[in-house]
Design an enzyme around this catalytic site. Structure first.
Site, short mmCIF file in Angstrom:
data_model
loop_
_atom_site.label_atom_id
_atom_site.label_comp_id
_atom_site.label_asym_id
_atom_site.label_seq_id
_atom_site.Cartn_x
_atom_site.Cartn_y
_atom_site.Cartn_z
N ASN A 135 0.83 -1.20 0.00
CA ASN A 135 0.00 0.00 0.00
C ASN A 135 0.86 1.25 0.00
O ASN A 135 1.75 1.39 0.83
CB ASN A 135 -0.91 0.02 1.23
CG ASN A 135 -1.95 -1.07 1.18
OD1 ASN A 135 -2.43 -1.41 0.10
ND2 ASN A 135 -2.28 -1.63 2.32
N HIS A 136 0.59 2.12 -0.92
CA HIS A 136 1.31 3.39 -0.99
C HIS A 136 0.36 4.50 -0.58
O HIS A 136 -0.84 4.45 -0.88
CB HIS A 136 1.79 3.64 -2.41
CG HIS A 136 2.87 2.69 -2.85
ND1 HIS A 136 3.84 3.04 -3.73
CD2 HIS A 136 3.15 1.41 -2.50
CE1 HIS A 136 4.65 2.03 -3.94
NE2 HIS A 136 4.23 1.02 -3.21
N ARG A 137 0.92 5.48 0.09
CA ARG A 137 0.11 6.64 0.49
C ARG A 137 -0.49 7.30 -0.76
O ARG A 137 0.15 7.37 -1.79
CB ARG A 137 0.97 7.65 1.23
CG ARG A 137 1.52 7.13 2.55
CD ARG A 137 2.40 8.18 3.18
NE ARG A 137 1.61 9.36 3.42
CZ ARG A 137 1.07 9.69 4.58
NH1 ARG A 137 1.26 8.93 5.62
NH2 ARG A 137 0.36 10.77 4.71
#
Length: 160
Positions: free
Chosen positions: A83-85
């Protein structure tokens, strides 16, 4: 003669079937917990389950697989490290790269939807071309600031 249950600590529970492994005796990561008799079937390399089938597992979350689970070839567990911001000008996962960048996992703010104007502003800023130290000094803004904040943090343009 009384029935004898299988041994849950044997890696290959089926004689002559190297493609089947019990996961509990295989797993070494403290971030993966597996119940007894859960198995994985893969003709290529079932013993590579931990590295080939548990992806982006940088911690600290745990993968928990219960007892008596049957996992087939190609199963993948996509962990939180994938998960990336999405709330700042950049989606790059700075914290996992180490250095002082790793100190900023706790940042959460908002960025409104990106329209054409926002994209043009981001391209004009080209923060990815900033000197590395300037990026490091302004990591909070790059990760979770607004585009206005990013413009204010930009290094001065070279005089030429």
């Amino acid at each position: 003669m009384p029935a004898v249950p299988p041994d849950p600590t044997v890696l290959h529970p089926m004689p002559g079937q190297p493609r089947v492994v019990l996961l509990k005796p295989l797993i070494t990561s403290p971030l993966i917990e597996v119940g007894e008799f859960s198995y994985y079937d893969d003709p290529d390399d079932p013993t590579a389950f931990e590295t080939r089938n548990v992806l982006y597992h940088y911690g600290p979350e745990k993968l928990v697989i219960g007892k008596f689970c049957a996992l087939g070839e190609g199963v993948r567990f996509i962990m939180d490290g994938a998960n990336h911001r999405m709330d700042g000008p950049s989606t790059f996962p700075f914290p996992i790269m180490g250095g002082s960048w790793a100190e900023h996992f706790d940042l959460i703010t908002g960025l409104p939807g990106r329209g054409d104007t926002d994209i043009e502003r981001l391209l004009a800023l080209a923060w990815w071309d900033w000197p590395l130290q300037h990026i490091t000094d302004h990591i909070r803004t790059i990760m979770s600031g607004s585009i206005d904040d990013l413009e204010n943090a930009a290094p001065p343009l070279p005089h030429g």
